[in-house]
Design a protein around this motif. Structure first.
Motif, mmCIF file in Angstrom:
data_model
loop_
_atom_site.group_PDB
_atom_site.id
_atom_site.type_symbol
_atom_site.label_atom_id
_atom_site.label_comp_id
_atom_site.label_asym_id
_atom_site.label_seq_id
_atom_site.Cartn_x
_atom_site.Cartn_y
_atom_site.Cartn_z
ATOM 1 N N ASP A 129 -9.359 6.372 1.817
ATOM 2 C CA ASP A 129 -8.900 5.414 0.810
ATOM 3 C C ASP A 129 -8.298 4.167 1.457
ATOM 4 O O ASP A 129 -8.566 3.037 1.020
ATOM 5 C CB ASP A 129 -7.860 6.061 -0.100
ATOM 6 N N LYS B 258 -10.871 1.886 2.827
ATOM 7 C CA LYS B 258 -11.557 1.218 1.722
ATOM 8 C C LYS B 258 -10.700 0.074 1.185
ATOM 9 O O LYS B 258 -11.211 -1.027 0.924
ATOM 10 C CB LYS B 258 -11.849 2.220 0.603
ATOM 11 N N PHE B 259 -9.408 0.317 1.043
ATOM 12 C CA PHE B 259 -8.502 -0.729 0.557
ATOM 13 C C PHE B 259 -8.444 -1.911 1.519
ATOM 14 O O PHE B 259 -8.467 -3.071 1.111
ATOM 15 C CB PHE B 259 -7.086 -0.176 0.383
ATOM 16 N N HIS C 277 -2.602 -0.376 -4.664
ATOM 17 C CA HIS C 277 -3.311 0.413 -3.657
ATOM 18 C C HIS C 277 -2.525 1.684 -3.364
ATOM 19 O O HIS C 277 -1.505 1.652 -2.668
ATOM 20 C CB HIS C 277 -3.489 -0.395 -2.374
ATOM 21 N N TYR D 289 0.884 -1.167 0.000
ATOM 22 C CA TYR D 289 0.000 0.000 0.000
ATOM 23 C C TYR D 289 0.917 1.210 0.000
ATOM 24 O O TYR D 289 1.935 1.231 0.701
ATOM 25 C CB TYR D 289 -0.897 0.016 1.235
#
Length: 229
Positions: free
Chosen positions: A153, A156-157, A140, A121
């Motif tokens: 974000d 959500k990931f 991501h 990420y």
């Protein structure tokens, strides 16, 4: 940070990574280097004609590498190696957040994480930087500029999952707290920033389940050079 006066404490003269020719020694060069050899490594205050360092922080420069290419490597690669191999011991399948992933340390960190098989990420600012990371296979990517967008974000990931490792270099817009909130129990948070970083006590008070480490490569080079050779 040094030249802008933002470095905490006295950073000394500017310069760290360099490449050049060994011109003199105190008689303890070891077997790898001799006077006249091309070398690269870490030399504090090296933005000058001549610099002085300990032999543990120098290695021979391969002929295929230009001086400028070699001089771009030592601090970023050493930072990532200590952060991921020594401190956090990043493993295959673990989820790692790399802040500023399109920068020098960030790009090396992405490569390291991908090589060991971790799930990456990342944060980046501009559209160009985000696309560059996508081209490297990073799926991501969150904002490195706006804390709220980053938080939305990332949640959500991740969904119900949490991060195992964070490599942090950002302190603006409450990024440290926002990132710590994403780390699971027993997760590792490695701080490489210099400005407005949290102390170990501050993290332990609010996030007792997170293993927090402050990493200062310049400090290690000065006081523990034997770790590098």
């Amino acid at each position: 940070l040094n030249v802008m006066g933002l470095y905490p404490g006295d950073p000394g003269d500017p310069g760290g990574d360099c490449a050049g020719i060994v011109v003199n020694s105190g008689g303890n060069l070891g077997e790898e280097l001799r006077c006249g050899d091309q070398a690269f490594g870490i030399v504090r205050g090296c933005l000058r004609t001549y610099g002085k360092t300990t032999t543990q922080l120098l290695v021979p420069r391969p002929e295929a590498w230009s001086p400028s290419a070699a001089a771009a490597l030592p601090t970023v690669y050493t930072t990532v190696d200590v952060a991921f191999a020594e401190i956090s011991k990043l493993k295959r399948g673990e989820r790692v957040l790399i802040h500023g992933a399109a920068g020098g340390v960030g790009l090396v960190a992405v490569q390291y994480a991908q090589r060991v098989g971790a799930v990456v990420y990342a944060t980046a600012g501009s559209d160009e930087k985000r696309q560059y990371l996508r081209d490297l296979g990073v799926k991501h990517i969150a904002s490195s500029r706006v804390g709220h967008e980053f938080e939305v974000d990332m949640n959500k990931f991740l969904g119900t999952q949490r991060l195992d490792v964070v490599l942090n270099s950002m302190s603006h817009d409450d990024y440290i707290r926002r990132s710590l909130c994403l780390v699971g129990k027993g997760g590792r948070f490695v701080e490489i920033g210099k400005h407005n970083v949290w102390t170990n006590d501050e993290v332990a008070k609010e996030f007792p389940d997170v293993n927090y480490s402050l990493l200062a490569i310049d400090h290690i080079c000065e006081f523990q050079p034997d770790r590098y050779h």
